[in-house]
Design a protein around this motif. Structure first.
Motif, PDB file in Angstrom:
ATOM      1  N   ALA A   8      18.865   6.992 -37.099  1.00 52.14           N
ATOM      2  CA  ALA A   8      18.010   7.050 -37.595  1.00 52.14           C
ATOM      3  C   ALA A   8      16.494   7.047 -37.094  1.00 52.14           C
ATOM      4  N   ARG A   9      16.138   6.529 -36.186  1.00 50.39           N
ATOM      5  CA  ARG A   9      15.178   6.046 -35.182  1.00 50.39           C
ATOM      6  C   ARG A   9      15.269   7.652 -35.086  1.00 50.39           C
ATOM      7  N   LEU A  10      15.724   8.535 -34.243  1.00 51.39           N
ATOM      8  CA  LEU A  10      15.835   9.773 -33.780  1.00 51.39           C
ATOM      9  C   LEU A  10      14.841  10.879 -34.784  1.00 51.39           C
ATOM     10  N   ALA A  11      16.262  10.732 -35.544  1.00 53.28           N
ATOM     11  CA  ALA A  11      15.463  11.630 -36.706  1.00 53.28           C
ATOM     12  C   ALA A  11      14.384  11.705 -37.291  1.00 53.28           C
ATOM     13  N   GLN A  12      13.099  10.321 -37.166  1.00 48.89           N
ATOM     14  CA  GLN A  12      12.365   9.415 -37.701  1.00 48.89           C
ATOM     15  C   GLN A  12      11.422  10.525 -37.235  1.00 48.89           C
ATOM     16  N   VAL A  13      11.947  10.237 -35.401  1.00 44.62           N
ATOM     17  CA  VAL A  13      10.670  10.968 -34.081  1.00 44.62           C
ATOM     18  C   VAL A  13      10.256  12.002 -34.770  1.00 44.62           C
ATOM     19  N   LEU A  14      11.980  12.598 -34.516  1.00 45.35           N
ATOM     20  CA  LEU A  14      11.722  14.397 -34.158  1.00 45.35           C
ATOM     21  C   LEU A  14      11.349  15.149 -35.288  1.00 45.35           C
ATOM     22  N   HIS A  15      11.326  14.518 -36.892  1.00 46.90           N
ATOM     23  CA  HIS A  15      10.335  14.936 -38.004  1.00 46.90           C
ATOM     24  C   HIS A  15       9.201  14.958 -37.513  1.00 46.90           C
ATOM     25  N   ARG A  16       8.786  13.323 -36.886  1.00 46.35           N
ATOM     26  CA  ARG A  16       7.214  13.303 -36.833  1.00 46.35           C
ATOM     27  C   ARG A  16       6.637  14.530 -35.927  1.00 46.35           C
ATOM     28  N   ARG A  17       7.409  15.407 -35.206  1.00 51.51           N
ATOM     29  CA  ARG A  17       6.658  16.076 -34.321  1.00 51.51           C
ATOM     30  C   ARG A  17       6.382  17.462 -34.723  1.00 51.51           C
ATOM     31  N   GLN A  18       5.381  17.282 -33.816  1.00 54.39           N
ATOM     32  CA  GLN A  18       4.002  18.702 -34.004  1.00 54.39           C
ATOM     33  C   GLN A  18       3.645  20.020 -33.628  1.00 54.39           C
ATOM     34  N   PRO A  19       4.919  20.858 -33.431  1.00 60.74           N
ATOM     35  CA  PRO A  19       4.694  21.777 -32.825  1.00 60.74           C
ATOM     36  C   PRO A  19       3.574  23.094 -32.513  1.00 60.74           C
ATOM     37  N   GLU A  20       2.842  22.559 -33.824  1.00 56.56           N
ATOM     38  CA  GLU A  20       1.831  23.411 -33.815  1.00 56.56           C
ATOM     39  C   GLU A  20       0.687  23.211 -32.991  1.00 56.56           C
ATOM     40  N   ILE A  21       0.896  21.773 -32.420  1.00 60.09           N
ATOM     41  CA  ILE A  21      -0.290  21.109 -31.017  1.00 60.09           C
ATOM     42  C   ILE A  21       0.734  21.402 -30.009  1.00 60.09           C
ATOM     43  N   LEU A  22      -0.185  22.250 -29.029  1.00 62.41           N
ATOM     44  CA  LEU A  22       0.083  22.405 -27.628  1.00 62.41           C
ATOM     45  C   LEU A  22      -0.606  21.779 -26.405  1.00 62.41           C
ATOM     46  N   LEU A  23      -0.742  21.127 -25.390  1.00 63.76           N
ATOM     47  CA  LEU A  23      -1.911  21.157 -24.462  1.00 63.76           C
ATOM     48  C   LEU A  23      -1.274  21.591 -23.444  1.00 63.76           C
ATOM     49  N   ALA A  24      -2.088  22.825 -22.908  1.00 63.11           N
ATOM     50  CA  ALA A  24      -2.077  23.176 -21.696  1.00 63.11           C
ATOM     51  C   ALA A  24      -3.103  22.897 -20.866  1.00 63.11           C
ATOM     52  N   LEU A  25      -2.607  22.641 -19.734  1.00 60.07           N
ATOM     53  CA  LEU A  25      -3.092  22.002 -18.187  1.00 60.07           C
ATOM     54  C   LEU A  25      -3.233  23.255 -17.636  1.00 60.07           C
ATOM     55  N   ASP A  26      -4.936  22.891 -17.107  1.00 57.07           N
ATOM     56  CA  ASP A  26      -5.498  24.130 -16.278  1.00 57.07           C
ATOM     57  C   ASP A  26      -5.441  23.983 -14.699  1.00 57.07           C
ATOM     58  N   GLY A  27      -4.355  23.821 -14.074  1.00 55.60           N
ATOM     59  CA  GLY A  27      -4.598  23.167 -12.660  1.00 55.60           C
ATOM     60  C   GLY A  27      -4.764  21.362 -13.061  1.00 55.60           C
ATOM     61  N   VAL A  28      -3.957  20.718 -13.466  1.00 50.73           N
ATOM     62  CA  VAL A  28      -4.491  19.397 -13.533  1.00 50.73           C
ATOM     63  C   VAL A  28      -3.643  19.067 -12.264  1.00 50.73           C
ATOM     64  N   HIS A  29      -3.744  18.345 -11.632  1.00 50.35           N
ATOM     65  CA  HIS A  29      -3.230  18.302 -10.329  1.00 50.35           C
ATOM     66  C   HIS A  29      -2.178  16.906 -10.098  1.00 50.35           C
ATOM     67  N   ASP A  30      -3.316  15.561 -10.613  1.00 45.02           N
ATOM     68  CA  ASP A  30      -2.705  13.716 -10.634  1.00 45.02           C
ATOM     69  C   ASP A  30      -1.492  13.839 -10.804  1.00 45.02           C
ATOM     70  N   PRO A  31      -0.116  13.538  -9.728  1.00 43.69           N
ATOM     71  CA  PRO A  31       1.170  13.125 -10.777  1.00 43.69           C
ATOM     72  C   PRO A  31       0.616  11.927 -11.894  1.00 43.69           C
ATOM     73  N   HIS A  32       0.115  10.810 -11.883  1.00 47.74           N
ATOM     74  CA  HIS A  32      -0.626   9.794 -12.360  1.00 47.74           C
ATOM     75  C   HIS A  32      -0.840  10.262 -13.643  1.00 47.74           C
ATOM     76  N   ASN A  33      -2.133  11.397 -12.908  1.00 43.80           N
ATOM     77  CA  ASN A  33      -2.556  12.288 -14.285  1.00 43.80           C
ATOM     78  C   ASN A  33      -1.437  12.535 -15.920  1.00 43.80           C
ATOM     79  N   LEU A  34      -0.351  13.475 -14.965  1.00 44.06           N
ATOM     80  CA  LEU A  34       0.947  14.804 -15.882  1.00 44.06           C
ATOM     81  C   LEU A  34       1.066  13.162 -16.233  1.00 44.06           C
ATOM     82  N   SER A  35       1.436  11.911 -15.541  1.00 45.13           N
ATOM     83  CA  SER A  35       2.619  11.032 -16.467  1.00 45.13           C
ATOM     84  C   SER A  35       1.972  10.566 -17.741  1.00 45.13           C
TER      85      SER A  35
END
Length: 233
Positions: A8-35
Motif C-alpha cells: 500500500a505504501r508503494l502504491a501511495q508513493v507511486l501515484h504521488r509521482r509527478q512525471p511532468e516535472i524533470l530536473l536537468a543537471l548541466d555539469g553538476v560535479h560534486d557527488p554529495h550535491n548529486l546525492s
C-alpha cells in the motif's frame, strides 16, 4: 515477502509521482550535491533527473547521502543535455533555468502546475550558453545577503518544494496515474524482484493498513541503555 502495508505504501508513493516535472543537471560535479538532489527529488515526487556530467568518468552519487533514493529516482546520464531537452520540448515540456539574467524572474512567480524541465547548472560556471539558448524562462532565488546564489543542492530543494506546494494545491498529489505510467515505474523500480504484482499498484490506497510493529522512529534509538558516567573510564 512484502506486507500489505508495504504494498500500500508503494502504491501511495507511486501515484504521488509527478512525471511532468524533470530536473536537468548541466555539469553538476560534486557527488554529495548529486546525492542530496536525488533525496529532494524523491521527497517531492519526481521520477527522473537528466544529467550531463562535466567529465568522462564522473563519480557516482554517494549512497550514504542519497539514502536509497537512487532506486526511486532515475539519474540518467546523457551525452548531450541540449538534445535531450529539445526532444522533451517537442513533447510539450517548457524549460526553466536558474540563471542570473537581466530578464530572470522570481521562481515563485512561475506556474509550476504544467510540464517543466528545471535546469540547474555547474557549481562554478552555472548553465552553459547551449542550454540557455533553449530555455523558456530564466529563474532566480532572491538573495537578501551578500552571496549571489545558494549551493546547487540547496537551490534544488528550495525550488522543488515550491513546485510541490503549487502542485499539491492543484490536487496533483491526489490523483491516480495512468496504467502505462504505473507499469513503467513498476519496471524501473524492479518491484517484480520483490515479489510484488503490478496489479496491486494500479490504484492508490485510501489509507495505509496499520503497522504490525507499531510506530517507531529514530528518536527511540538507544533508549533504555545506561548512560555512561563521567570519570568511569
Amino acid at each position: 515477502m512484502a506486507t500489505p502495508r508495504r504494498i500500500a505504501r508503494l502504491a501511495q508513493v507511486l501515484h504521488r509521482r509527478q512525471p511532468e516535472i524533470l530536473l536537468a543537471l548541466d555539469g553538476v560535479h560534486d557527488p554529495h550535491n548529486l546525492s542530496a538532489i536525488l533525496r529532494s527529488a524523491d521527497a517531492t515526487g519526481l521520477t527522473r533527473i537528466l544529467w550531463q556530467p562535466d567529465q568522462e568518468d564522473p563519480d557516482p552519487p554517494n549512497p550514504e547521502v542519497a539514502m536509497g533514493t537512487e532506486r526511486w529516482v532515475a539519474l540518467e546520464a546523457v551525452p548531450n543535455l541540449r538534445e535531450a531537452i529539445l526532444a522533451l520540448k517537442g513533447n510539450g515540456y517548457r524549460v526553466a533555468a536558474t540563471h542570473l539574467a537581466a530578464d530572470a524572474v522570481d521562481f515563485r512567480q512561475v506556474d509550476w502546475t504544467g510540464s517543466w524541465i528545471i535546469v540547474l547548472g555547474n557549481e562554478h560556471r552555472g548553465c552553459t550558453d547551449e542550454i540557455l539558448s533553449v530555455t523558456d524562462v530564466n529563474i532566480v532565488l532572491p538573495m537578501m545577503g551578500f552571496v549571489q546564489s545558494l549551493n546547487v543542492s540547496v537551490a534544488a530543494a528550495v525550488l522543488l518544494y515550491e513546485v510541490q506546494r503549487q502542485r499539491a494545491a492543484a490536487g496533483l498529489y491526489q490523483r491516480t496515474l495512468p496504467t502505462e505510467t504505473v507499469r513503467t515505474l513498476y519496471e524501473r523500480w524492479g518491484l517484480a524482484n520483490d515479489g510484488i504484482s503490478c496489479d496491486d499498484l494500479l490504484v492508490p490506497p485510501a489509507s495505509l493498513p496499520p503497522s504490525e510493529q507499531g510506530h517507531t522512529d529514530g528518536r527511540h534509538k538507544g533508549k533504555g541503555r545506561p548512560k555512561r558516567q563521567r570519570g568511569s573510564g
